[in-house]
Design a protein around this motif. Sequence first.
Motif, PDB file in Angstrom:
ATOM      1  N   LEU A 312     -43.220  16.140 -18.572  1.00 54.40           N
ATOM      2  CA  LEU A 312     -43.078  17.181 -17.553  1.00 54.40           C
ATOM      3  C   LEU A 312     -44.243  17.199 -16.579  1.00 54.40           C
ATOM      4  O   LEU A 312     -45.430  16.980 -17.071  1.00 54.40           O
ATOM      5  N   ALA A 313     -44.104  17.023 -15.372  1.00 56.58           N
ATOM      6  CA  ALA A 313     -45.046  16.935 -14.472  1.00 56.58           C
ATOM      7  C   ALA A 313     -46.036  17.781 -14.088  1.00 56.58           C
ATOM      8  O   ALA A 313     -45.357  19.041 -14.079  1.00 56.58           O
ATOM      9  N   ARG A 314     -47.418  17.929 -13.842  1.00 58.58           N
ATOM     10  CA  ARG A 314     -47.965  19.089 -13.495  1.00 58.58           C
ATOM     11  C   ARG A 314     -48.902  18.313 -12.360  1.00 58.58           C
ATOM     12  O   ARG A 314     -49.075  17.182 -12.430  1.00 58.58           O
ATOM     13  N   ASN A 368     -37.413  13.298 -16.004  1.00 55.96           N
ATOM     14  CA  ASN A 368     -36.558  13.941 -15.052  1.00 55.96           C
ATOM     15  C   ASN A 368     -36.529  13.035 -13.638  1.00 55.96           C
ATOM     16  O   ASN A 368     -37.763  12.649 -13.327  1.00 55.96           O
ATOM     17  N   GLU A 398     -33.252  12.155 -17.205  1.00 57.33           N
ATOM     18  CA  GLU A 398     -32.676  13.462 -17.266  1.00 57.33           C
ATOM     19  C   GLU A 398     -31.967  13.850 -15.601  1.00 57.33           C
ATOM     20  O   GLU A 398     -33.143  13.482 -14.849  1.00 57.33           O
ATOM     21  N   ASP A 427     -28.847  17.074 -17.137  1.00 59.45           N
ATOM     22  CA  ASP A 427     -29.635  18.023 -17.123  1.00 59.45           C
ATOM     23  C   ASP A 427     -29.293  19.491 -16.884  1.00 59.45           C
ATOM     24  O   ASP A 427     -28.428  19.496 -15.739  1.00 59.45           O
ATOM     25  N   ASP A 428     -29.799  20.560 -17.266  1.00 59.57           N
ATOM     26  CA  ASP A 428     -29.534  21.807 -16.847  1.00 59.57           C
ATOM     27  C   ASP A 428     -28.206  22.092 -16.744  1.00 59.57           C
ATOM     28  O   ASP A 428     -27.588  22.674 -15.813  1.00 59.57           O
ATOM     29  N   ARG A 451     -31.580  25.768 -20.265  1.00 58.12           N
ATOM     30  CA  ARG A 451     -32.433  26.819 -21.167  1.00 58.12           C
ATOM     31  C   ARG A 451     -32.209  28.145 -20.889  1.00 58.12           C
ATOM     32  O   ARG A 451     -32.440  28.880 -22.041  1.00 58.12           O
ATOM     33  N   MET A 455     -32.412  31.065 -24.078  1.00 60.77           N
ATOM     34  CA  MET A 455     -33.414  31.791 -23.717  1.00 60.77           C
ATOM     35  C   MET A 455     -32.754  33.307 -23.536  1.00 60.77           C
ATOM     36  O   MET A 455     -33.517  34.276 -23.738  1.00 60.77           O
ATOM     37  N   VAL A 485     -35.322  26.685 -26.760  1.00 59.98           N
ATOM     38  CA  VAL A 485     -35.043  27.472 -27.919  1.00 59.98           C
ATOM     39  C   VAL A 485     -36.455  28.214 -28.272  1.00 59.98           C
ATOM     40  O   VAL A 485     -37.314  27.349 -28.463  1.00 59.98           O
ATOM     41  N   GLY A 505     -37.918  23.397 -27.432  1.00 60.95           N
ATOM     42  CA  GLY A 505     -38.361  24.940 -27.016  1.00 60.95           C
ATOM     43  C   GLY A 505     -39.586  25.180 -27.542  1.00 60.95           C
ATOM     44  O   GLY A 505     -40.191  24.486 -28.454  1.00 60.95           O
TER      45      GLY A 505
HETATM   46  N1  LIG Z   1     -39.633  29.854 -21.264  1.00 57.13           N
HETATM   47  C1  LIG Z   1     -39.505  28.640 -21.908  1.00 57.13           C
HETATM   48  N2  LIG Z   1     -39.535  27.387 -21.241  1.00 57.13           N
HETATM   49  C2  LIG Z   1     -39.359  26.327 -21.803  1.00 57.13           C
HETATM   50  C3  LIG Z   1     -38.941  26.289 -23.117  1.00 57.13           C
HETATM   51  N3  LIG Z   1     -38.970  24.854 -23.654  1.00 57.13           N
HETATM   52  C4  LIG Z   1     -38.943  24.253 -22.420  1.00 57.13           C
HETATM   53  N4  LIG Z   1     -39.256  25.040 -21.209  1.00 57.13           N
HETATM   54  C5  LIG Z   1     -39.547  24.684 -19.895  1.00 57.13           C
HETATM   55  O1  LIG Z   1     -38.427  24.227 -19.576  1.00 57.13           O
HETATM   56  C6  LIG Z   1     -38.555  23.509 -18.549  1.00 57.13           C
HETATM   57  C7  LIG Z   1     -37.825  22.197 -18.882  1.00 57.13           C
HETATM   58  O2  LIG Z   1     -37.660  21.247 -18.075  1.00 57.13           O
HETATM   59  P1  LIG Z   1     -36.321  20.902 -17.129  1.00 57.13           P
HETATM   60  O3  LIG Z   1     -35.435  21.838 -17.414  1.00 57.13           O
HETATM   61  O4  LIG Z   1     -36.348  19.497 -16.784  1.00 57.13           O
HETATM   62  O5  LIG Z   1     -36.899  21.539 -15.766  1.00 57.13           O
HETATM   63  C8  LIG Z   1     -38.140  21.003 -15.045  1.00 57.13           C
HETATM   64  C9  LIG Z   1     -37.601  19.882 -13.984  1.00 57.13           C
HETATM   65  O6  LIG Z   1     -36.461  20.188 -13.605  1.00 57.13           O
HETATM   66  C10 LIG Z   1     -38.726  19.780 -12.984  1.00 57.13           C
HETATM   67  N5  LIG Z   1     -39.829  18.986 -13.289  1.00 57.13           N
HETATM   68  C11 LIG Z   1     -40.596  18.673 -14.140  1.00 57.13           C
HETATM   69  N6  LIG Z   1     -41.325  17.408 -14.160  1.00 57.13           N
HETATM   70  C12 LIG Z   1     -40.655  16.889 -13.303  1.00 57.13           C
HETATM   71  C13 LIG Z   1     -40.806  15.241 -13.185  1.00 57.13           C
HETATM   72  O7  LIG Z   1     -41.613  14.323 -13.424  1.00 57.13           O
HETATM   73  N7  LIG Z   1     -39.764  14.948 -12.148  1.00 57.13           N
HETATM   74  C14 LIG Z   1     -38.791  16.009 -11.527  1.00 57.13           C
HETATM   75  N8  LIG Z   1     -37.964  15.301 -10.848  1.00 57.13           N
HETATM   76  N9  LIG Z   1     -38.674  17.223 -12.067  1.00 57.13           N
HETATM   77  C15 LIG Z   1     -39.498  17.473 -12.904  1.00 57.13           C
HETATM   78  O8  LIG Z   1     -39.469  21.080 -13.205  1.00 57.13           O
HETATM   79  C16 LIG Z   1     -38.873  21.806 -14.182  1.00 57.13           C
HETATM   80  C17 LIG Z   1     -39.671  22.904 -14.838  1.00 57.13           C
HETATM   81  O9  LIG Z   1     -40.352  22.186 -15.469  1.00 57.13           O
HETATM   82  P2  LIG Z   1     -41.535  23.047 -16.587  1.00 57.13           P
HETATM   83  O10 LIG Z   1     -42.317  24.111 -15.851  1.00 57.13           O
HETATM   84  O11 LIG Z   1     -42.529  22.132 -17.011  1.00 57.13           O
HETATM   85  O12 LIG Z   1     -40.631  23.706 -17.485  1.00 57.13           O
HETATM   86  C18 LIG Z   1     -39.949  22.903 -18.459  1.00 57.13           C
HETATM   87  C19 LIG Z   1     -40.359  23.491 -19.717  1.00 57.13           C
HETATM   88  O13 LIG Z   1     -41.782  23.721 -19.919  1.00 57.13           O
HETATM   89  C20 LIG Z   1     -38.715  27.608 -23.817  1.00 57.13           C
HETATM   90  O14 LIG Z   1     -38.463  27.671 -25.099  1.00 57.13           O
HETATM   91  N10 LIG Z   1     -39.223  28.755 -23.053  1.00 57.13           N
END
Ligand SMILES: Nc1nc2c(ncn2[C@@H]2O[C@@H]3COP(=O)(O)O[C@H]4[C@@H](O)[C@H](n5cnc6c(=O)[nH]c(N)nc65)O[C@@H]4COP(=O)(O)O[C@H]3[C@H]2O)c(=O)[nH]1
Length: 535
Positions: A312-314, A368, A398, A427-428, A451, A455, A485, A505
Motif C-alpha cells: 500500500l502506497a503512502r 494495486n 489487484e 479488487d473491491d 472491505r 467491516m 476483517v 484486516g
Molecule cells: N478500516 C480498516 N481498513 C482496512 C482494514 N484492512 C485493510 N484496510 C485498509 O483497506 C485498504 C485496502 O486497500 P485497497 O482496498 O486496495 O484500497 C487502496 C487502494 O485502492 C489504493 N492504493 C493504495 N496503494 C496503492 C497503490 O500503490 N496503487 C494504487 N493504484 N492504488 C493504491 O488506496 C486504497 C486505500 O489504501 P489504504 O488507505 O492503505 O487502505 C488499505 C488498508 O489500510 C481493516 O481491517 N479495517
Amino acid sequence: MSAIVNALIAGRHRRLLRGVLWGAILAALLGLGYGFVHWQVRSFIRHDQRAELARINSIRTGVVDALRMLQRDATAVPCSRDFLAQMRRVAFLPDGLNEFLYAPGGRIECSTSQPSFEPPVLLAAPDIATTTSNDPSWRVDRDLASIGLAGVIGTIAQLGNFAVAIPPYTRYENESPWLHKELVSRGADGKVWSVAGDRGLFESLEAEKHPSLGAGLTTLTSSICDPAGPYCVASRANLFDWAKDWLPILSSTILLAALFAWVCANNIADWLARYWSFEARFTRGLNAQSIVVAYQPLVDLKTDDIVGVEVLARWRDVDGTLVAPNRFIDIVARSGRTGEFTQLVVDRAYAELSEHIGRDTPLEVSFNVFAPDFDSTDLLKIFVKFLGEPQRFRAAVELVENHDIDFESAQCTIEALAAAGVRTFIDDFGTGYSSIERVARLAVHGVKLDRSFAMSPPDSVMGRMLVQVIEIIKTTGRLIIVEGVETLARLNVLRATGLVDYVQGYVISRPLDINELTALLARGNAAWSIRPAAA
Ligand SMILES: Nc1nc2c(ncn2[C@@H]2O[C@@H]3COP(=O)(O)O[C@H]4[C@@H](O)[C@H](n5cnc6c(=O)[nH]c(N)nc65)O[C@@H]4COP(=O)(O)O[C@H]3[C@H]2O)c(=O)[nH]1
C-alpha cells in the motif's frame, strides 16, 4: 521546513499572509518612490549648483571684462566730459553693470552717474585683495549710499583706477521653500562672504563636514566650490517641505500604490496557495525518495500462515508527514503518471523486501494497479525484478474494475501475466463496476471482497450479505480474499463458511513498515492468535 511553509501547507493565517504581503509590497513601492524622489532632488540640487556657479562666474567675467575695457577705452582726461562718455559707453553694454567709478588709489573721483565727488569718497580696504594686476579686488557687502545708491548694499570690484558697483544678487529670493541655498565667495585666506541666499548655510554645512553631497532621510545637503573661482554654493533640501508642494499628486500616487500592492498581494497569496496546495506539492514531489510503502499481511485461512502482503502506497509530504493514498490516488490518476507511480511503488517494495525478507520466506506480493495500465507488456516490465526471483516472490495484481475495461484485452493481459507467474485479483468486489458476470467472464485467479462487507456490523444489510456474496463468488470457482476483517468474531464467521481462502484486516495486522513486517514474520503465526479457542 520553515514555519512560513508549514503555515502555507496547513493553509493557516491566510489573511495575515495577505496583510503581510500587502505591507511588504507597499513598503517596497514606497521605498522605490522615496528612492526616486531622493535621486531626483539630488540631481536637481547638483544641476542647480553647477548652473549657479556658472551664472555667478559669468557675472564675474563680465565685471572683469568691463573693467579691462574701461582701462583700455577710457583714455580721456579722468572725470572730463569725454571720459564720462567713454565710461558710459561701457556702462551701456548689456551686462547689467552700469555704475562705474573712477577711483584711483581707492578714492572715488567720479562715476557714470555722478560727474564728480567733492570731496572724493574714500573706499575702505578691499575684503578680497587682488593678487595679480589682471584680477579685480573686491569689497563685499558695502553700503553704497556714499556713491549715490542710498539703501543699497552691494559689492564693489576694482581693477586699476576703475571700479564697478555690483547690485545685490537677488536671485534666491522667492525660490522654492523646500530648497535653501547660499552662494558665498571665499577669499584666499579662507574667509567667507555670503553673496546671496540663506546666510550661514555654507558655514554650517562645512561645520557639519558636508564637503559634498550628503543625505539624511528627509534632508539632503550639499556644498560645492568652483575650483577655478572664489564661489561656493551650499544647498539644503527638505523632502517633507518638498512633499507639501506635491501633496495632491503624492497622496493619489500613494493610494494607487496601495491598491496596486493589494492586487499584487492577492495574486501572490493565491499563487502561493496554489503552489503549496496538496496537489501541487504532490505533483512536484512525487519521486523515489518521497514514496513510502506499507505492507498488510495476507493470511491463508487453511494454515493461518502469512502467505503474502498487499503493498500500500503512502507519500512523504514536504513537512515530513505521511499521507494516506486516498488523498493522492485520484491525483495520480488525473495526472496520467499512473505507470510511473506504480513503478515507484514496485521498485520501493522490491528494494525493501529483497533486503529484509529471508529467502526461506516465500511471499505473494500484491500491488494495486490502475485500470488504464492493465497491459501485460507494461506490467511485466514494471514487475521485472520480482519476476527474476520466482522462488522468493510471487507478484500479484489487484485490479479495480471500471467501465473502461475492455474484456478482450483484459483477458489477454490476465493470461500473459499468469504465464509469467503473476496472479490477478479483482479488487473491491461488490462496489462500483464489478459484477458476478464480469468475474465469471474474466479468468482472474481470485476476487477480493470489498472491505465494507467485513467491516459492517453483522446486523446491517452489508453485514448480512457477507456470507451470501462469498457463496455467490465461490460458484465462479475463484479464490476469495476478504479484507477489512477487524474482529475475531467476524473472522470466525468467515472461517465457518469454509469458503474463504485468504483474509486481511486489522484483526491480523494493520499495514506495517518493512521493519515491523520483518519482526512479525520472524515471530511466525504465534504472533496473531486468530484460531478459535476450541480449534
Ligand atoms: N478500516 C480498516 N481498513 C482496512 C482494514 N484492512 C485493510 N484496510 C485498509 O483497506 C485498504 C485496502 O486497500 P485497497 O482496498 O486496495 O484500497 C487502496 C487502494 O485502492 C489504493 N492504493 C493504495 N496503494 C496503492 C497503490 O500503490 N496503487 C494504487 N493504484 N492504488 C493504491 O488506496 C486504497 C486505500 O489504501 P489504504 O488507505 O492503505 O487502505 C488499505 C488498508 O489500510 C481493516 O481491517 N479495517
